[in-house]
Design an enzyme around this catalytic site. Sequence first.
Site, PDB file in Angstrom:
ATOM      1  N   ASP A  11       0.828  -1.488   0.532  1.00 21.95           N
ATOM      2  CA  ASP A  11      -0.087  -0.363  -0.399  1.00 21.95           C
ATOM      3  C   ASP A  11       0.849   1.538   0.015  1.00 21.95           C
ATOM      4  O   ASP A  11       2.119   1.469   0.940  1.00 21.95           O
ATOM      5  CB  ASP A  11      -0.808   0.312   1.415  1.00 21.95           C
ATOM      6  CG  ASP A  11      -1.940  -0.922   1.363  1.00 21.95           C
ATOM      7  OD1 ASP A  11      -1.812  -1.093  -0.058  1.00 21.95           O
ATOM      8  OD2 ASP A  11      -2.882  -1.070   2.191  1.00 21.95           O
ATOM      9  N   ASP A 130     -13.164  -7.039  -6.008  1.00 15.83           N
ATOM     10  CA  ASP A 130     -13.549  -7.307  -4.448  1.00 15.83           C
ATOM     11  C   ASP A 130     -15.079  -8.221  -4.363  1.00 15.83           C
ATOM     12  O   ASP A 130     -16.046  -7.718  -4.527  1.00 15.83           O
ATOM     13  CB  ASP A 130     -13.513  -5.743  -3.220  1.00 15.83           C
ATOM     14  CG  ASP A 130     -12.047  -4.976  -3.368  1.00 15.83           C
ATOM     15  OD1 ASP A 130     -11.171  -6.138  -3.412  1.00 15.83           O
ATOM     16  OD2 ASP A 130     -12.141  -4.247  -3.183  1.00 15.83           O
TER      17      ASP A 130
END
Lengths: 251, 214
Positions: A11, A130
Amino acid sequence: MLSKRIIPCLDVKDGRTVKGINFVDLRDAGDPVELAAQYAKQGADELVFLDITATHERRKTMIEMVKSVAKQLNIPFTIGGGITEIADAEALLNAGADKISINSAAVKNPQLIEDLAKTFGVQFVVLAVDTKHINGKNIVHLNGGRLITELETENWIKRAEDLGAGEILLTSMDHDGTKQGFDCDLLGKINKMINIPIIASGGAGKTEHFTEVFQKAGVDAALAASVFHYGEILIPDLKQELKRNNIPIRI
Amino acid sequence: MLKNWFYQAQKGYYNYKMIGIVNYGAGNIFSLTAALERQNIAYGMVNTEADLEKYSHIIIPGVGHAGAAMKKLEQTGLVNAIKALKKPVLGICVGMQLITQHSEEGNANLLNIIPLNTKLFDKELGIKIPHMGWNTVEFKNNLLFKDVPVDTQFYFVHSYFIEYNPTFDIAAVNYGNKFSAAIQKDNFYGVQFHPEKSGEAGERLLKNFSNLSS
């Protein structure tokens, strides 16, 4: 034989990696270049950088980061987060990114998949999905699982493949963060349904989970973040374990 | 651009070893130039026929659609000059496919330097397309693979492949069927994988190419 790929996901916020604290040799865990080089040295097959920056300055910062990474890194890497148009993708490609991953933007505008594939080739376009189980169905979610859509995961992935997605990065929101293993049932089902590579994501807690997802679901790659960043799983150990289980892997 | 000029100036116009990268707009070359820099291999860009003379070695990069890449190469007006080159030339990925005779991608006639065909992977073989990831390359005793360990894997990403032909094959790979991971005819070399993305072995290969004598 084509190897199964192990992919650490990093990230990135404002050009800095936000996880990654447990590498002994690391001077600066927030430096994406140094972290990436460490992973490459350990034997990672590929890296994914996910930009979670929300500011307007994000694009410029990200391009600079991609350039720095591409200068040093000798394995492929994917950039995801906030890519909504061809120009975003082109800037990342020219900065040295091998692939880009799109998620919400593709749901809002599926034509983007086709446009990107036609402009840069299917190999450049990763569709990130997702997914969450809801009332017996698999439903696509956006914004890290916070926003539900009307799309059924299987249908959306099939459509994306037809539009020109070159690879699927499938994250199970039900398994993500649990460290109880990947969603092998769903991954196996999707894997049989499509003719492009699929990356499993969500749920990795120990090395056995990787063995399981390759053996049971037959996926092409497995992605994880925290287990690698916090040193809970070391890539060389993981690869030895996979090799012992006769899973084709690059040592 | 400034950096390229700097390299040229620094290494000198008549430097024996300097790689010229054919700059025809098919794919990004940032990763390639970065890999060359990491290996301290000097390079510059080839935009005109005269540029081809400046360099000891030539690389034809390429990503994307072979037919489209061929059209772009034709627009540079460099086709005949490239075909006539006597110095070492390395085609990478689509750049390698351009060296062959024909591609099924866009049904395109290519440079035809090496009489081979570039074909689409057959879905019926139960393989995923593109062929994406690290695969083991069985290479022959060739200077391009000097000091590369046996069973080394290289990074591939492509949907079309070059048919296997023992005459020109210098490295083979299996995916669905056996095809050429690297080919050679005289001074012309091609690799289907991406050496700039293939870890240390890939960097070694680029170094080996730069050491080939003209």
